[in-house]
Design a protein around this motif. Sequence first.
Motif, PDB file in Angstrom:
ATOM      1  N   ILE A 125       5.838  -8.251   8.845  1.00 60.48           N
ATOM      2  CA  ILE A 125       6.755  -7.115   8.834  1.00 60.48           C
ATOM      3  C   ILE A 125       8.084  -7.553   8.206  1.00 60.48           C
ATOM      4  O   ILE A 125       8.741  -8.464   8.699  1.00 60.48           O
ATOM      5  CB  ILE A 125       7.006  -6.573  10.257  1.00 60.48           C
ATOM      6  CG1 ILE A 125       5.682  -6.197  10.935  1.00 60.48           C
ATOM      7  CG2 ILE A 125       7.949  -5.374  10.217  1.00 60.48           C
ATOM      8  CD1 ILE A 125       4.896  -5.129  10.225  1.00 60.48           C
ATOM      9  N   ASN A 126       8.433  -6.918   7.091  1.00 61.65           N
ATOM     10  CA  ASN A 126       9.713  -7.174   6.410  1.00 61.65           C
ATOM     11  C   ASN A 126       9.866  -8.620   5.948  1.00 61.65           C
ATOM     12  O   ASN A 126      10.965  -9.184   6.004  1.00 61.65           O
ATOM     13  CB  ASN A 126      10.894  -6.787   7.317  1.00 61.65           C
ATOM     14  CG  ASN A 126      10.910  -5.305   7.619  1.00 61.65           C
ATOM     15  OD1 ASN A 126      10.549  -4.480   6.781  1.00 61.65           O
ATOM     16  ND2 ASN A 126      11.314  -4.963   8.840  1.00 61.65           N
TER      17      ASN A 126
ATOM     18  N   ASP B  28       5.438  -5.776  -0.655  1.00 62.66           N
ATOM     19  CA  ASP B  28       6.729  -5.260  -0.198  1.00 62.66           C
ATOM     20  C   ASP B  28       6.543  -3.770   0.072  1.00 62.66           C
ATOM     21  O   ASP B  28       6.906  -2.904  -0.731  1.00 62.66           O
ATOM     22  CB  ASP B  28       7.798  -5.494  -1.266  1.00 62.66           C
ATOM     23  CG  ASP B  28       9.186  -5.106  -0.774  1.00 62.66           C
ATOM     24  OD1 ASP B  28       9.327  -4.796   0.434  1.00 62.66           O
ATOM     25  OD2 ASP B  28      10.123  -5.108  -1.602  1.00 62.66           O
ATOM     26  N   ALA B  29       5.939  -3.486   1.215  1.00 61.96           N
ATOM     27  CA  ALA B  29       5.599  -2.106   1.574  1.00 61.96           C
ATOM     28  C   ALA B  29       5.969  -1.859   3.035  1.00 61.96           C
ATOM     29  O   ALA B  29       6.120  -2.795   3.831  1.00 61.96           O
ATOM     30  CB  ALA B  29       4.109  -1.846   1.362  1.00 61.96           C
ATOM     31  N   ARG B  30       6.095  -0.580   3.380  1.00 54.58           N
ATOM     32  CA  ARG B  30       6.439  -0.209   4.750  1.00 54.58           C
ATOM     33  C   ARG B  30       5.317  -0.589   5.707  1.00 54.58           C
ATOM     34  O   ARG B  30       4.133  -0.559   5.333  1.00 54.58           O
ATOM     35  CB  ARG B  30       6.719   1.284   4.841  1.00 54.58           C
ATOM     36  CG  ARG B  30       8.005   1.701   4.133  1.00 54.58           C
ATOM     37  CD  ARG B  30       8.214   3.199   4.155  1.00 54.58           C
ATOM     38  NE  ARG B  30       7.342   3.874   3.189  1.00 54.58           N
ATOM     39  CZ  ARG B  30       6.345   4.677   3.518  1.00 54.58           C
ATOM     40  NH1 ARG B  30       6.081   4.904   4.731  1.00 54.58           N
ATOM     41  NH2 ARG B  30       5.607   5.251   2.598  1.00 54.58           N
ATOM     42  N   PRO B  31       5.649  -0.942   6.958  1.00 52.88           N
ATOM     43  CA  PRO B  31       4.617  -1.303   7.933  1.00 52.88           C
ATOM     44  C   PRO B  31       3.547  -0.227   8.085  1.00 52.88           C
ATOM     45  O   PRO B  31       2.359  -0.540   8.205  1.00 52.88           O
ATOM     46  CB  PRO B  31       5.408  -1.489   9.233  1.00 52.88           C
ATOM     47  CG  PRO B  31       6.779  -1.876   8.794  1.00 52.88           C
ATOM     48  CD  PRO B  31       7.014  -1.119   7.523  1.00 52.88           C
ATOM     49  N   GLY B  32       3.950   1.042   8.069  1.00 50.61           N
ATOM     50  CA  GLY B  32       2.976   2.115   8.229  1.00 50.61           C
ATOM     51  C   GLY B  32       1.930   2.128   7.137  1.00 50.61           C
ATOM     52  O   GLY B  32       0.753   2.407   7.375  1.00 50.61           O
TER      53      GLY B  32
ATOM     54  N   LYS C 165       0.964  -0.546   5.396  1.00 50.50           N
ATOM     55  CA  LYS C 165       0.098  -1.714   5.605  1.00 50.50           C
ATOM     56  C   LYS C 165      -0.902  -1.471   6.728  1.00 50.50           C
ATOM     57  O   LYS C 165      -2.083  -1.815   6.610  1.00 50.50           O
ATOM     58  CB  LYS C 165       0.956  -2.938   5.928  1.00 50.50           C
ATOM     59  CG  LYS C 165       1.831  -3.415   4.770  1.00 50.50           C
ATOM     60  CD  LYS C 165       2.538  -4.706   5.132  1.00 50.50           C
ATOM     61  CE  LYS C 165       3.344  -5.252   3.952  1.00 50.50           C
ATOM     62  NZ  LYS C 165       3.927  -6.569   4.251  1.00 50.50           N
TER      63      LYS C 165
ATOM     64  N   SER D 256       6.205 -10.607  13.247  1.00 52.74           N
ATOM     65  CA  SER D 256       7.497  -9.923  13.241  1.00 52.74           C
ATOM     66  C   SER D 256       8.555 -10.863  13.806  1.00 52.74           C
ATOM     67  O   SER D 256       8.240 -11.849  14.491  1.00 52.74           O
ATOM     68  CB  SER D 256       7.427  -8.647  14.089  1.00 52.74           C
ATOM     69  OG  SER D 256       7.207  -8.960  15.452  1.00 52.74           O
TER      70      SER D 256
END
Length: 568
Positions: A477-478, A509-513, A515, A531
């Motif tokens: 995450i991030n 480099d994508a949002r958690p949702g 992924k 995380s």
Amino acid sequence: MRFTRFGLTTLRDTPSEAEIVSHQLMLKAGLIRRLASGLFTWMPLGLRVLRKVERIVREEMDRAGALEVVMPAVQPAELWRETGRWDKYGHLLLRMTDRHDRDFCFGPTHEEVITDIARRELRSYKQLPVNFYQVQVKFRDEIRPRFGVMRAREFMMKDAYSFDTDQAGLEESYRKMHNAYVAIFERLGLGFRVVDADSGEIGGSRSQEFMVLADSGEDGIAWCDEDNYASNVETAATSPREGITPAPTRDLEKISTPNCKTIENLVAFLDITAEQTLKTLIVDGDDGPIALVLRGDHELNAIKADRIPGVAEPLTMAGPATIQKATGSVPGYAGPIGLDIPIFYDHATAAMSDFVIGANEADMHYVGVNFGRDVDVPETVDLRNVIEGDPTPGGKGTLKIARGIEVGHIFQLGTVYSESMNATVQDKDGKDATMAMGCYGIGVTRIVGAAIEQNHDEKGIIWPEPLAPFDVILVPINMHRSDTVREASEALYEELQSMGLDVLFDDRDARPGVKFADAELIGIPHRLVVSERGLEAGELEYRHRRDDESRMMKRDDALDLVKDSSLS
């Protein structure tokens, strides 16, 4: 494998051409891409699954003593003409000519080719038994390719062929292949049943299908554990009903039934059930039309009907002109009273009384019909598909009906091909003996689709672990904004690989949702989330694809769980 290097593209929307779940999810998850009708490219993710199926199939075939070969996909017409299948196989056979105008086909199966090999290579009974197999591309020119890889024109198949000196040897080879197939489908992690089946275009004396159980299955399976019985609905037998036929309670009467050409319209008009009616189907015969009579709610079984003496093969329903001549009426009102053509009654009809039949007159039916009074008591035959609740052939229980997808089929061919192609060996007495053959097929590409039909939810695929393209998906995450997460994730990626696990590292480099949605769509069994909060606590977020909720676990405990589950 890093997600950014894997060339995987998933789709958010369901493709309009995909009719069933497996086709939809294979396209959305990027397993396959359509080239043309019935033709698909297997993308890297799908190919990983396909190779796992192939590996398990090969291992069990080798364990059973079969020898792997690879035969040409393109086959000369001369071999097919020897067996009579060049014309008999029909439009499914993709025919072609070379520059010298010689006829060839793209093989849908390889009985002719392997028999040609056997008659050239096998000379003595001492070389038998032997079983050759291959994993190879086939082509069947389906009239309407549909359901993705479930009914494609080009597909991958494992086909094996055994050769023995006699029927006893064939039965032993058949038993070994049966056991190998059971081992294959158990290792694949699929729920399946083995059912008796019709031999169809392949031929032979006995065959069994291996069916993956799924609500979307094209085939009906009749089964009963109490009687240790399982059969394709097409071949499941019904028996004559025992007991006394109920006595008549009403008089025979001919009544007006306007616009009641179908059972559905008739029962609505008379306010009765279909079980109280008989339907008379007129089919073409070798020497004229033949009538087949069934209960109104039952379905004619074409395979059984083909076996009725005098019925033309293949089964063909009579045209309007033939029906008019045979019954004196337009189609939809045929009945056995006064019908002067051969009549065959299904077993279930014998237990009926006070039933309704067509009157061989437009818009007219007889009601209150009874055997022995209005119609001769018939000698009955097996004409219909079984239904749930029918007694088993052994009489120890009642049948249940399930849906299944055929993924394997084994046949006792006997001498069907070896006789026509003169495939013989010298027996112990020095005489020529025609070899007894078996044929054993597995739809390798179809297994992938069947596995998805059996294992999915509204979010995507749920792979059985032996088929999963990866063991675990690692989701940071991030990580592109946190050096701590990035470094921990990279280290964990290396550690998981060193443990012998196949890992998909979602380094996008994508949002958690995004992924999480892709992870659920792809269906990888284990998911580990890294995380900052989890790292501070020394924990990873773990979720199995079949679980409803995630849970926080100590890092080492999570790794042990994944390792023990994946490598056991």
